[in-house]
Design an enzyme around this catalytic site. Structure first.
Site: not given
Ligand SMILES: *[C@@H]1O[C@H](CO)[C@@H](O)[C@H](O)[C@H]1NC(C)=O
Ligand SMILES: *[C@@H]1O[C@H](CO)[C@@H](O)[C@H](O)[C@H]1NC(C)=O
Ligand SMILES: *[C@@H]1O[C@H](CO)[C@@H](O)[C@H](O)[C@H]1NC(C)=O
Length: 365
Positions: A72, A122
């Site tokens: 991530d 995200s």
């Protein structure tokens, strides 16, 4: 002006090598250093790489399983720095090191931007890489989103079955998510939740933003969706942090933290009760020891929540001797903790290597 430029150029030349690139006097390092002077050394390395890829050929077989790893917030510069650090920790200069996924036969780059903002978050990037479609940036917390519910249908995506023929697995029977953030945080939530605001992780967030957290309303909080809505309710494995989003605010969890839910529901207990009622083997674990015990004889359904919120950084968990599996890239980047972010990236590479070893290539039909 020109003179100043020339001078600064000379200063750079004079600096020459850094501490990782001192002239290497002896042994194997000296041999490498000598070979590096020859253009043939570099040409041979390049030809070897091309030959290896040609040998592998195009793989036209149908995969019977997909493991998707997401570093991530893992940028290309972070990769470069982590690669160098990994090599340096082995006493080399570092640049020649390769992370596990840099040795794969095929590599590529994909864009995961939002349609309405230049800096992705995200949530919209999860829509991009899981669904193959771009969407809007996920509002963090927004009264505007209240009542928006799930007006737009979710895009078909990698965890979603059934899905358009030929695009995504049509018969995926075993799906799971493993993360080091809260399992309800935006990146993992992209795999199962459909929400107007990424921060609605428990009903307490909906109440704060919208003044109601009515389960009958069009929008259920993300923890509730994971436990009770398709496809999360079918996940065989759920591992990560975020216990507090599943427990009532009147309870204290295994490690002394309060729950956040206001509806009085303990979604972990409900999960256990539902699996027990269905007569399927299942385990809920909250620490590493119990996780290792569970995988010795894997239950059909495994729920592991290893922190009230996010799990700890790999390096911090190790230093503290915590009974917790660990790892977190993006958090390190956000907080400008480069060392933690790079160690997380190396941990990711190790995890990929391990998974690759567990799934031998020729076993894939
Ligand atoms: C993926 O599909 C599932 C099932 O339709 C849905 O719940 C989820 O919101 C979708 N994910 C995204 C990122 O759209
Ligand atoms: C839990 O939430 C309810 C509803 O907001 C509130 O009345 C109560 O004081 C909270 N309890 C604790 C222990 O925070
Ligand atoms: C791990 O979890 C088990 C089961 O709840 C518990 O008995 C044990 O004490 C825990 N271990 C640690 C180190 O906290």
């Amino acid at each position: 002006m020109l003179r100043a430029l020339l001078l600064s150029g000379a200063a750079l030349l004079a600096l020459g090598h850094d501490e990782y690139h001192r002239p290497r006097g002896e042994g194997a390092a000296a041999e490498v250093a000598a070979r590096e002077l020859e253009p043939e050394y570099w040409a041979a390395e390049a030809f070897e790489g091309i030959a290896r890829r040609l040998r592998d050929g195009a793989n036209e077989r149908v995969a019977d399983r997909v493991v998707m790893f997401l570093g991530d917030g893992l940028s290309v510069p972070t990769l470069a720095a982590a690669r160098a650090l990994r090599g340096q920790r082995q006493g080399r200069s570092g640049e020649e090191e390769q992370l596990a996924y840099e040795r794969f036969p095929v590599t590529g780059l994909a864009k995961t931007y939002c349609t309405d903002a230049q800096i992705a978050d995200s949530a919209c990037s999860a829509t991009a890489y899981l669904c193959g479609a771009k969407g809007n940036r996920g509002p963090s917390a927004s009264a505007r989103a209240c009542g928006a519910g799930t007006a737009a249908p979710p895009a078909p995506n990698i965890t979603c079955t059934p899905s358009p023929p030929g695009r995504w697995p049509t018969a995926a029977t075993s799906v799971g998510i493993v993360t080091t953030t809260r399992v309800t945080h935006a990146s993992p939530a992209g795999a199962y939740a459909h929400t107007a605001a990424r921060d609605w992780e428990s009903d307490a967030d909906l109440l704060a933003d919208c003044g109601h957290a009515d389960p009958a309303a069009r929008q259920a909080d993300i923890a509730m969706q994971l436990m009770n809505s398709y496809p999360g309710n079918n996940f065989k494995v759920i591992l990560g942090g975020g216990r507090r989003e599943f427990r009532p605010n009147t309870t204290i969890d295994e490690e002394g933290a309060s729950g956040r839910r206001l509806d009085g529901r303990d979604l972990i207990e409900e999960w256990r009760a539902r699996r027990a009622a269905a007569g399927v083997s299942h385990a809920y674990v909250w620490n590493r020891t119990e996780l290792l015990r569970a995988v010795e004889d894997p239950p059909e359904y495994l729920l592991g929540l290893f922190g009230a919120s996010h799990m700890r950084y790999e390096a911090e968990a190790r230093a503290a001797g915590a009974d917790e599996p660990a790892g977190r890239d993006d958090g390190g980047g956000h907080r400008a903790f480069p060392r933690l972010a790079l160690l997380e990236t190396i941990a990711l590479s190790d995890a990929v290597e391990r998974a690759d070893a567990l799934l031998p290539r020729d076993a894939r039909s």
